[in-house]
Write a protein that holds these residues in place. Structure first.
Motif, short mmCIF file in Angstrom:
data_model
loop_
_atom_site.label_atom_id
_atom_site.label_comp_id
_atom_site.label_asym_id
_atom_site.label_seq_id
_atom_site.Cartn_x
_atom_site.Cartn_y
_atom_site.Cartn_z
N ALA A 53 0.84 -1.20 0.00
CA ALA A 53 0.00 0.00 0.00
C ALA A 53 0.88 1.26 0.00
CB ALA A 53 -0.93 0.00 1.21
N LEU A 54 1.94 1.24 0.81
CA LEU A 54 2.85 2.39 0.87
C LEU A 54 3.53 2.62 -0.48
CD1 LEU A 54 4.48 1.77 4.38
CD2 LEU A 54 3.10 3.74 3.73
N TYR A 55 3.92 1.54 -1.15
CA TYR A 55 4.56 1.69 -2.46
C TYR A 55 3.57 2.20 -3.50
CZ TYR A 55 9.17 -0.09 -1.33
OH TYR A 55 10.44 -0.22 -0.82
N ARG A 56 2.34 1.73 -3.42
CA ARG A 56 1.32 2.23 -4.36
C ARG A 56 1.08 3.72 -4.15
NH1 ARG A 56 -1.33 -2.74 -3.68
NH2 ARG A 56 -2.33 -1.93 -1.82
N MET A 57 0.99 4.10 -2.87
CA MET A 57 0.71 5.50 -2.56
C MET A 57 1.87 6.41 -2.97
SD MET A 57 -1.03 4.70 1.10
CE MET A 57 -1.28 6.35 1.68
N GLU A 58 3.08 5.90 -2.84
CA GLU A 58 4.24 6.68 -3.26
C GLU A 58 4.26 6.83 -4.78
OE1 GLU A 58 8.98 7.05 -2.16
OE2 GLU A 58 7.95 5.16 -1.83
N GLU A 59 3.85 5.76 -5.47
CA GLU A 59 3.74 5.79 -6.93
C GLU A 59 2.76 6.87 -7.37
OE1 GLU A 59 3.14 2.24 -10.21
OE2 GLU A 59 1.65 2.43 -8.62
N ARG A 60 1.66 7.03 -6.61
CA ARG A 60 0.64 8.03 -6.95
C ARG A 60 1.00 9.42 -6.47
NH1 ARG A 60 -3.96 4.13 -4.67
NH2 ARG A 60 -3.86 2.55 -6.26
N GLY A 61 2.07 9.55 -5.71
CA GLY A 61 2.49 10.87 -5.24
C GLY A 61 1.80 11.34 -3.97
N TRP A 62 1.09 10.46 -3.29
CA TRP A 62 0.39 10.85 -2.06
C TRP A 62 1.36 10.93 -0.88
CZ3 TRP A 62 -4.25 6.93 -2.50
CH2 TRP A 62 -5.01 7.30 -3.63
N ILE A 63 2.41 10.16 -0.92
CA ILE A 63 3.42 10.19 0.14
C ILE A 63 4.81 10.24 -0.48
CG2 ILE A 63 2.01 8.96 1.83
CD1 ILE A 63 3.54 6.43 1.20
N THR A 64 5.77 10.73 0.32
CA THR A 64 7.17 10.69 -0.10
C THR A 64 7.94 9.89 0.95
OG1 THR A 64 7.56 12.77 1.05
CG2 THR A 64 7.10 12.91 -1.31
#
Lengths: 110, 163
Positions: A53-64
């Protein structure tokens, strides 16, 4: 009474992570602990499911993410909410409230 | 200059991504085991409980690597470039009247196809080649444990055979 095991949808887990990171940057274990403390035993979440989930969210730019030092002096990857992530959190929160209100209304009708 | 090129190719290096994920997973399991030890569990039980709470380690690592590598801007640019090379190759092949032009077209098509094939093979997880019968999961407390290490050992086997 049997333990209620609730399957958590992918989007819901991402919402929980966004909310957790709204306070401060954290590494994966910290996020898992904060979520476990918040939901108590209401939801059973495997800790490992956070990482895709963290990797997906980073891919979408929601987290760094950035490497730092953990509380036990080990190298750890810290995740932080981005501006796009805050916007996503606000949108998801409003959406969740709308959906839960609608479902509550349906369940309350005879 | 070498450092810049090396850092650029790091994004295509699946092993670098696997190492990063492995580091995060190890830290997570270590902290989780420590927390369970504080609940007066034995070291063996705490390790097993930590692995159970974490879930299928290999599957999670594979998912993270796939997600990490699939949509990187550099990878997308390379894929777009290979498509362009393919299209140019086809045009040269179809429209070219001279031998050296059609040969350039052939070479472009071959390079584009091989390039895409290479990227596809690089993105594959080696464990996906194993069939399910090769995996004989052990059970702990009547629940199957599905986490396997590089030598296809389950967590209980690791607990027993690791010093």
């Amino acid at each position: 009474m049997a333990n209620a095991r609730t399957d958590l949808m992918q989007g819901t887990l991402e919402l929980l992570i966004l909310k957790t990171l709204a306070g401060e940057p954290m590494h994966g274990y910290g996020i898992a602990q904060r979520i476990h403390d918040a939901v108590d035993d209401l939801l059973k979440i495997e800790d490992g499911s956070l990482y895709p989930a963290l990797y997906r969210m980073e891919e979408r730019g929601w987290i760094t993410s950035a490497w730092g030092v953990s509380e036990n002096n080990r190298r750890a990857k810290f995740y932080k909410l981005s501006r796009a992530g805050r916007k996503q959190l606000d949108g998801e929160r409003a959406n969740w409230e709308r959906v839960s209100q609608a479902i509550t209304r349906i369940l309350q009708t005879a | 200059m070498k450092a810049v090129i090396r850092s650029w190719f790091r994004h295509f290096d699946r092993r670098e991504t696997e190492r990063e994920i492995e580091e995060q997973v190890c830290l997570h399991l270590e902290l989780l085991t420590q927390a369970l030890l504080q609940q007066n569990m034995s070291a063996k039980d705490a390790k097993a409980a930590a692995l159970k709470q974490f879930g299928d380690v290999e599957q999670i690592k594979a998912q993270c690597v796939t997600i990490s590598n699939r949509n990187h801007p550099a990878l997308r640019a390379l894929k777009a470039f290979l498509i362009l090379v393919f299209v140019v190759g086809v045009l040269f092949r179809v429209l070219g009247t001279e031998l050296h032009v059609t040969r350039v077209g052939d070479i472009s098509i071959i390079v584009a196809v091989l390039g895409r094939l290479f990227l596809y093979v690089r993105s594959m997880n080696p464990s996906s080649f194993l069939s399910n019968p090769d995996r004989t999961p052990l059970r702990l407390n009547d629940e199957p444990i599905r986490a396997y290490d590089q030598r296809m050992r389950t967590p209980v086997e690791r607990l027993i055979f690791d010093k």
